[in-house]
Design a protein around this motif. Structure first.
Motif, PDB file in Angstrom:
ATOM      1  N   THR A  36       0.820  -1.204   0.000  1.00  0.00           N
ATOM      2  CA  THR A  36       0.000   0.000   0.000  1.00  0.00           C
ATOM      3  C   THR A  36       0.857   1.259   0.000  1.00  0.00           C
ATOM      4  O   THR A  36       0.594   2.207  -0.741  1.00  0.00           O
ATOM      5  N   GLU A  37       1.872   1.291   0.835  1.00  0.00           N
ATOM      6  CA  GLU A  37       2.666   2.507   0.988  1.00  0.00           C
ATOM      7  C   GLU A  37       3.629   2.743  -0.162  1.00  0.00           C
ATOM      8  O   GLU A  37       3.945   3.892  -0.485  1.00  0.00           O
ATOM      9  N   LEU A  38       4.121   1.666  -0.774  1.00  0.00           N
ATOM     10  CA  LEU A  38       5.142   1.822  -1.813  1.00  0.00           C
ATOM     11  C   LEU A  38       4.616   1.588  -3.225  1.00  0.00           C
ATOM     12  O   LEU A  38       5.312   1.868  -4.198  1.00  0.00           O
ATOM     13  N   GLY A  39       3.398   1.044  -3.340  1.00  0.00           N
ATOM     14  CA  GLY A  39       2.863   0.788  -4.674  1.00  0.00           C
ATOM     15  C   GLY A  39       3.608  -0.312  -5.402  1.00  0.00           C
ATOM     16  O   GLY A  39       3.638  -0.343  -6.633  1.00  0.00           O
ATOM     17  N   ILE A  40       4.225  -1.212  -4.650  1.00  0.00           N
ATOM     18  CA  ILE A  40       4.997  -2.329  -5.210  1.00  0.00           C
ATOM     19  C   ILE A  40       4.340  -3.627  -4.769  1.00  0.00           C
ATOM     20  O   ILE A  40       4.155  -3.857  -3.566  1.00  0.00           O
ATOM     21  N   GLU A  41       3.992  -4.478  -5.727  1.00  0.00           N
ATOM     22  CA  GLU A  41       3.234  -5.682  -5.388  1.00  0.00           C
ATOM     23  C   GLU A  41       4.107  -6.820  -4.880  1.00  0.00           C
ATOM     24  O   GLU A  41       3.661  -7.649  -4.090  1.00  0.00           O
ATOM     25  N   ARG A  42       5.353  -6.896  -5.335  1.00  0.00           N
ATOM     26  CA  ARG A  42       6.220  -8.014  -4.950  1.00  0.00           C
ATOM     27  C   ARG A  42       6.882  -7.687  -3.607  1.00  0.00           C
ATOM     28  O   ARG A  42       7.764  -6.837  -3.528  1.00  0.00           O
ATOM     29  N   VAL A  43       6.441  -8.380  -2.556  1.00  0.00           N
ATOM     30  CA  VAL A  43       6.933  -8.123  -1.201  1.00  0.00           C
ATOM     31  C   VAL A  43       7.328  -9.441  -0.549  1.00  0.00           C
ATOM     32  O   VAL A  43       6.584 -10.419  -0.603  1.00  0.00           O
ATOM     33  N   THR A  44       8.503  -9.450   0.062  1.00  0.00           N
ATOM     34  CA  THR A  44       8.955 -10.584   0.865  1.00  0.00           C
ATOM     35  C   THR A  44       9.077 -10.126   2.313  1.00  0.00           C
ATOM     36  O   THR A  44       9.689  -9.078   2.580  1.00  0.00           O
ATOM     37  N   VAL A  45       8.497 -10.877   3.225  1.00  0.00           N
ATOM     38  CA  VAL A  45       8.677 -10.610   4.654  1.00  0.00           C
ATOM     39  C   VAL A  45       9.730 -11.578   5.160  1.00  0.00           C
ATOM     40  O   VAL A  45       9.524 -12.801   5.160  1.00  0.00           O
ATOM     41  N   ALA A  46      10.876 -11.040   5.564  1.00  0.00           N
ATOM     42  CA  ALA A  46      11.995 -11.875   6.005  1.00  0.00           C
ATOM     43  C   ALA A  46      11.662 -12.583   7.316  1.00  0.00           C
ATOM     44  O   ALA A  46      10.804 -12.129   8.091  1.00  0.00           O
ATOM     45  N   THR A  47      12.346 -13.678   7.565  1.00  0.00           N
ATOM     46  CA  THR A  47      12.179 -14.399   8.824  1.00  0.00           C
ATOM     47  C   THR A  47      12.511 -13.484   9.996  1.00  0.00           C
ATOM     48  O   THR A  47      13.544 -12.796   9.990  1.00  0.00           O
ATOM     49  N   ALA A  48      11.659 -13.473  10.992  1.00  0.00           N
ATOM     50  CA  ALA A  48      11.897 -12.650  12.176  1.00  0.00           C
ATOM     51  C   ALA A  48      13.094 -13.188  12.948  1.00  0.00           C
ATOM     52  O   ALA A  48      13.202 -14.397  13.191  1.00  0.00           O
ATOM     53  N   ASP A  49      13.986 -12.300  13.352  1.00  0.00           N
ATOM     54  CA  ASP A  49      15.142 -12.714  14.138  1.00  0.00           C
ATOM     55  C   ASP A  49      15.678 -11.516  14.912  1.00  0.00           C
ATOM     56  O   ASP A  49      15.141 -10.402  14.826  1.00  0.00           O
ATOM     57  N   THR A  50      16.757 -11.731  15.673  1.00  0.00           N
ATOM     58  CA  THR A  50      17.322 -10.663  16.496  1.00  0.00           C
ATOM     59  C   THR A  50      18.381  -9.854  15.756  1.00  0.00           C
ATOM     60  O   THR A  50      19.109  -9.074  16.371  1.00  0.00           O
ATOM     61  N   GLN A  51      18.477 -10.033  14.435  1.00  0.00           N
ATOM     62  CA  GLN A  51      19.422  -9.239  13.640  1.00  0.00           C
ATOM     63  C   GLN A  51      18.825  -7.899  13.229  1.00  0.00           C
ATOM     64  O   GLN A  51      19.456  -7.128  12.511  1.00  0.00           O
ATOM     65  N   VAL A  52      17.627  -7.614  13.663  1.00  0.00           N
ATOM     66  CA  VAL A  52      16.984  -6.321  13.477  1.00  0.00           C
ATOM     67  C   VAL A  52      16.466  -5.900  14.845  1.00  0.00           C
ATOM     68  O   VAL A  52      16.389  -6.717  15.766  1.00  0.00           O
ATOM     69  N   GLY A  53      16.129  -4.629  15.029  1.00  0.00           N
ATOM     70  CA  GLY A  53      15.705  -4.151  16.339  1.00  0.00           C
ATOM     71  C   GLY A  53      14.453  -4.830  16.854  1.00  0.00           C
ATOM     72  O   GLY A  53      13.678  -5.436  16.109  1.00  0.00           O
ATOM     73  N   SER A  54      14.225  -4.700  18.137  1.00  0.00           N
ATOM     74  CA  SER A  54      13.120  -5.385  18.805  1.00  0.00           C
ATOM     75  C   SER A  54      11.759  -4.964  18.258  1.00  0.00           C
ATOM     76  O   SER A  54      11.556  -3.820  17.845  1.00  0.00           O
ATOM     77  N   ALA A  55      10.835  -5.927  18.272  1.00  0.00           N
ATOM     78  CA  ALA A  55       9.441  -5.647  17.923  1.00  0.00           C
ATOM     79  C   ALA A  55       8.518  -5.915  19.105  1.00  0.00           C
ATOM     80  O   ALA A  55       7.308  -5.833  18.967  1.00  0.00           O
ATOM     81  N   GLY A  56       9.095  -6.256  20.259  1.00  0.00           N
ATOM     82  CA  GLY A  56       8.251  -6.575  21.396  1.00  0.00           C
ATOM     83  C   GLY A  56       7.510  -7.878  21.198  1.00  0.00           C
ATOM     84  O   GLY A  56       7.817  -8.669  20.308  1.00  0.00           O
ATOM     85  N   SER A  57       6.516  -8.096  22.015  1.00  0.00           N
ATOM     86  CA  SER A  57       5.801  -9.370  22.035  1.00  0.00           C
ATOM     87  C   SER A  57       4.577  -9.356  21.134  1.00  0.00           C
ATOM     88  O   SER A  57       3.908  -8.339  20.971  1.00  0.00           O
ATOM     89  N   SER A  58       4.284 -10.523  20.575  1.00  0.00           N
ATOM     90  CA  SER A  58       3.006 -10.704  19.881  1.00  0.00           C
ATOM     91  C   SER A  58       1.954 -11.015  20.930  1.00  0.00           C
ATOM     92  O   SER A  58       1.558 -12.162  21.139  1.00  0.00           O
ATOM     93  N   SER A  59       1.547  -9.982  21.603  1.00  0.00           N
ATOM     94  CA  SER A  59       0.535 -10.083  22.659  1.00  0.00           C
ATOM     95  C   SER A  59      -0.087  -8.703  22.816  1.00  0.00           C
ATOM     96  O   SER A  59       0.314  -7.744  22.151  1.00  0.00           O
ATOM     97  N   ALA A  60      -1.089  -8.612  23.675  1.00  0.00           N
ATOM     98  CA  ALA A  60      -1.783  -7.340  23.934  1.00  0.00           C
ATOM     99  C   ALA A  60      -2.374  -6.743  22.663  1.00  0.00           C
ATOM    100  O   ALA A  60      -2.558  -5.528  22.571  1.00  0.00           O
ATOM    101  N   SER A  61      -2.670  -7.592  21.681  1.00  0.00           N
ATOM    102  CA  SER A  61      -3.280  -7.146  20.413  1.00  0.00           C
ATOM    103  C   SER A  61      -2.528  -5.961  19.813  1.00  0.00           C
ATOM    104  O   SER A  61      -3.121  -5.052  19.247  1.00  0.00           O
ATOM    105  N   ARG A  62      -1.193  -5.971  19.934  1.00  0.00           N
ATOM    106  CA  ARG A  62      -0.399  -4.773  19.666  1.00  0.00           C
ATOM    107  C   ARG A  62       0.368  -4.779  18.357  1.00  0.00           C
ATOM    108  O   ARG A  62       0.829  -3.719  17.902  1.00  0.00           O
ATOM    109  N   GLN A  63       0.559  -5.947  17.722  1.00  0.00           N
ATOM    110  CA  GLN A  63       1.508  -5.978  16.623  1.00  0.00           C
ATOM    111  C   GLN A  63       1.037  -5.195  15.395  1.00  0.00           C
ATOM    112  O   GLN A  63       1.840  -4.537  14.736  1.00  0.00           O
ATOM    113  N   SER A  64      -0.244  -5.256  15.053  1.00  0.00           N
ATOM    114  CA  SER A  64      -0.705  -4.458  13.917  1.00  0.00           C
ATOM    115  C   SER A  64      -0.501  -2.977  14.191  1.00  0.00           C
ATOM    116  O   SER A  64      -0.189  -2.197  13.280  1.00  0.00           O
ATOM    117  N   TYR A  65      -0.635  -2.598  15.459  1.00  0.00           N
ATOM    118  CA  TYR A  65      -0.473  -1.201  15.848  1.00  0.00           C
ATOM    119  C   TYR A  65       1.002  -0.794  15.773  1.00  0.00           C
ATOM    120  O   TYR A  65       1.369   0.114  15.018  1.00  0.00           O
TER     121      TYR A  65
END
Length: 727
Positions: A500-529
């Motif tokens: 939506t933001e980039l207007g590019i249809e081909r998107v890969t979501v990389a495997t989540a790991d600790t090689q990027v900054g924290s995203a916190g927990s998948s709890s408290a219905s918070r991740q979409s936010y």
């Protein structure tokens, strides 16, 4: 049946319309693999040369450890290592809020199932035999298993406002909620691999990678950068994977042996290997005018935290701050308390303290309705919060909260048809326990309010790295976060936002790991936010560097473009320890349920005929996934209402299996009628409102209210059992 009402949501400012963007039912990339059974879960991990780890656990709820003899285990052929607390290379304790939980028991055990020793062997059966051969000399002591007799507090949190605690109509009630299990289908599992730099790589099913790492590293005696975590396939979570389970044990064995070590819990061990929903004992008193307007609420809420702290302090805070529900009450006196016992540890589970309180305050609203001669819907409408209302903590609801309108819409929904004589439509089904002669129909309502995102001053943020580049001459985007996909569809949402933001249809979501900054927990219905907000911000930064050019031309001119952004929501504050006053929550979400049930009053059998729900989600990002979240949350609420409870006697778990711990199946879930509203929260990305937890709150009291309506029985405890109905 689903209907969606849009009330003023503005479309996102995007770089151009693309398929599978925000607002569409974009397909899940893992859908086909999961349906066909080919998806790789953490328990499917395999590496050449790996060995198997097994944990020896305490059979006692409370005991001193006098000695541990590992000799018999080491004598078994194929056993490679046996470790006790003496072999922990670093700190011996860990924990989410307090480091009170030992990696392995030192001089005592505090609950049945506490880890005592580890075994590694070439074959899992060999490891299990060796663990059973370890001789532990226990001196059993009296266990504290009744939280009402406990003397050690995890947290005690009052909420007090006003000074008028007299009213024309007063109703009181005492309520109890049993211990519910998250009952995810993929047991705890992971693979630890020693690294050449002396560190360890852990492939793990978890809910937050960085907090796992930050607990693991001190226990392993390693700096954080040498403990690298990657998310493996997760088979459900619902809060139970917030705490460590086998992570540190697998890493200890891998580092000791310099070989990959895999640990997979069986179903029985899983019941002992993770936290559960806190059992609760609650006493409520509601005072109102004869017209049904609330004057005051007094409540005592007691939560059994079990043997260790886990996230109990935050659960207590939630129960206290949301303890009166989504109602305007000028006078409040609540005290929520969490205590330590020798029962299994309790912590995060979908709804997080608000579930227990909701069952009590909604039961009270039904009692108050009867005392005032009002309908269950009318009593709620007369006291419903709206935008601008103050919670008991003094926090102002600063975004749309059309609760009264939601209740009216729910009440106006068509009722399901009357029961037929078809056995499939009757409680008990084809077992032919009844032919309808003792069946009564009931209708009940439930309302819940749930905080979204972390609360009380927690530094709640997420990080996203977005890279746009040409691959094969076509624009391509890679999104990299540490956010855990636990089955809720987060990977899909991240890709939708990038498109939506980039207007590019081909998107890969990389495997989540600790090689990027924290995203916190998948709890408290918070991740979409928060993670959605981080991905959106990083994409906006990438798009700004396109310099107004179409993506393909920009990437051809400038080459690959990469940006990393953190996203934080507005600040929250700790509750005052005396009054409970504070702006402690980020966002609040509402869901209302109507339940229709048929009850065989002679046999105590219940069939939920239909659940109807109205929920405000701010902005629908993925309609199909959203409906699934509402269905799933409602199913867990149904389970708590009618069947799910870990049976604990004198600290011992009696039903650690899906044979004896019952969860709803497709045969137990009724058709659902949904109305999904979009009243945007201006402070949230796209105006969205977290949606996964609220249905779990309101479905339970609605179902129990319907059973009360059918039977006339007070029903003050969940889950409701047949003997409660036929006395």
């Amino acid at each position: 049946m689903t209907q969606t009402a849009s009330t003023g949501t503005a479309g996102p400012q995007t770089a151009g319309r693309v398929q599978q963007g925000v607002g569409e039912s974009a397909g899940r990339p893992d859908a086909t693999l999961k349906v066909t059974g080919e998806f790789a879960y953490s328990s499917d991990l395999w590496l050449e040369g790996m060995v198997w780890g097994v944990t020896l656990r305490s059979p006692h709820a409370s005991a001193w450890i006098r000695s541990i003899d590992i000799g018999p285990a080491l004598a078994i052929q194929g056993v490679l290592a046996v470790l006790t607390h003496e072999d922990v290379p670093g700190e011996k304790f860990y924990g989410l809020e307090h480091k009170d939980q030992p990696v392995l028991a030192i001089d005592q055990v505090r609950y049945q199932g506490e880890p005592v020793a580890l075994v590694a062997a070439e074959h899992p059966e060999t490891a299990r035999r060796a663990a059973a051969a370890i001789v532990v000399d226990y001196e059993v002591r009296e266990a504290v298993t009744d939280p009402r007799l406990a003397t050690e507090f995890v947290r005690r949190q009052p909420v007090r406002v006003g000074d008028t605690f007299e009213a024309e109509v007063v109703v009181t009630g005492e309520y109890e909620v049993g211990m519910q299990d998250q009952a995810f289908l993929g047991p705890e599992s992971g693979l630890a691999v020693p690294a050449e730099d002396g560190g360890v790589d852990l492939y793990i099913a978890t809910q937050w990678l960085h907090v796992d790492r930050d607990q693991l590293a001190p226990c392993l005696g390693l700096p954080p950068e040498k403990v690298r975590l990657s998310l493996a396939g997760v088979g459900g979570a619902f809060g139970a994977r917030e705490d460590l389970s086998m992570q540190v044990h697998a890493c200890m064995l891998a580092l000791r042996l310099d070989r990959p070590v895999k640990i997979v819990y069986g179903r029985e061990e899983s019941f002992f290997g993770h936290v559960h929903r806190h059992p609760a004992w609650m006493r409520y008193e509601h005072g109102a005018t004869r017209e049904g307007e609330l004057v005051y609420v007094k409540a005592e809420i007691l939560l059994d935290g079990g043997a260790y702290c886990s996230s109990s302090p935050a659960v207590v805070g939630n129960a206290a701050s949301l303890g009166v529900g989504p109602y305007e009450v000028p006078n409040v006196d609540i005290v929520a308390t969490g205590v330590y016992t020798n029962n299994p540890p309790c912590g995060a589970m979908r709804g997080f303290g608000a579930v227990q309180a909701c069952y009590a305050y909604e039961s009270q609203m039904d009692r108050l309705a009867a005392a005032c001669g009002l309908s269950p819907v009318e009593i709620r409408i007369r006291n419903a919060v709206s935008q601008g209302s103050a919670l008991a903590t003094g926090q102002i609801i600063d975004s749309p909260a059309p609760l009264a309108d939601m209740l009216r819409e729910l009440a106006a929904m068509p009722m399901p048809p009357a029961a037929t004589s078809d056995l499939l439509d009757l409680p008990g089904g084809v077992s032919q326990t009844t032919h309808g002669e003792g069946v009564r129909r009931g209708v009940g309502y439930g309302v819940g309010i749930k905080n979204i995102c972390f609360s009380e001053g927690f530094d709640d943020y997420s990080t996203a790295r977005v890279r746009a580049e040409l691959i094969g001459g076509e624009p391509h985007v890679t999104v990299h976060t540490a956010a855990a996909e636990v089955g809720q569809g987060l990977v899909t949402i991240q890709a939708q936002i990038a498109r939506t933001e980039l207007g590019i249809e081909r998107v890969t979501v990389a495997t989540a790991d600790t090689q990027v900054g924290s995203a916190g927990s998948s709890s408290a219905s918070r991740q979409s936010y928060v993670t959605g907000g981080a991905v959106k911000a990083a994409c906006e930064a990438v798009r700004a560097r396109f310099d107004g050019l179409p993506p393909a031309l920009a990437l051809e001119k400038f080459g690959p473009i990469e940006e990393t952004r953190e996203y934080r929501h507005r600040p929250t504050y700790p509750m005052d320890p005396v009054t409970g006053q504070a702006d402690s929550h980020t966002q609040l979400a509402l869901c209302v349920h109507r339940a229709v049930v048929d009850v065989d009053v002679e046999l105590g059998l219940v069939k939920v005929v239909e659940l109807a729900a109205v929920q405000d989600v701010g902005k629908i990002l993925n309609p199909l996934a959203l409906e699934g979240q509402i269905h799933g949350g409602s199913a867990q609420g149904l389970g708590l209402a009618l069947m799910e409870e870990i049976q604990v006697r004198e600290g011992k778990v009696l039903n650690p299996s899906f044979t004896d711990y019952l969860i709803p199946t497709i045969l137990d879930m009724p058709p659902m009628r949904l109305s999904i509203l979009e009243n945007p929260d201006p402070a949230a990305p796209y105006g969205l409102r977290g949606a996964g937890e609220p249905p779990t709150l309101s479905s339970t009291p609605a179902i129990v209210a319907a059973v009360r309506d059918a039977t006339g029985v007070a029903l003050t405890r969940v889950p409701v059992r047949p003997e409660h109905l036929v006395g």
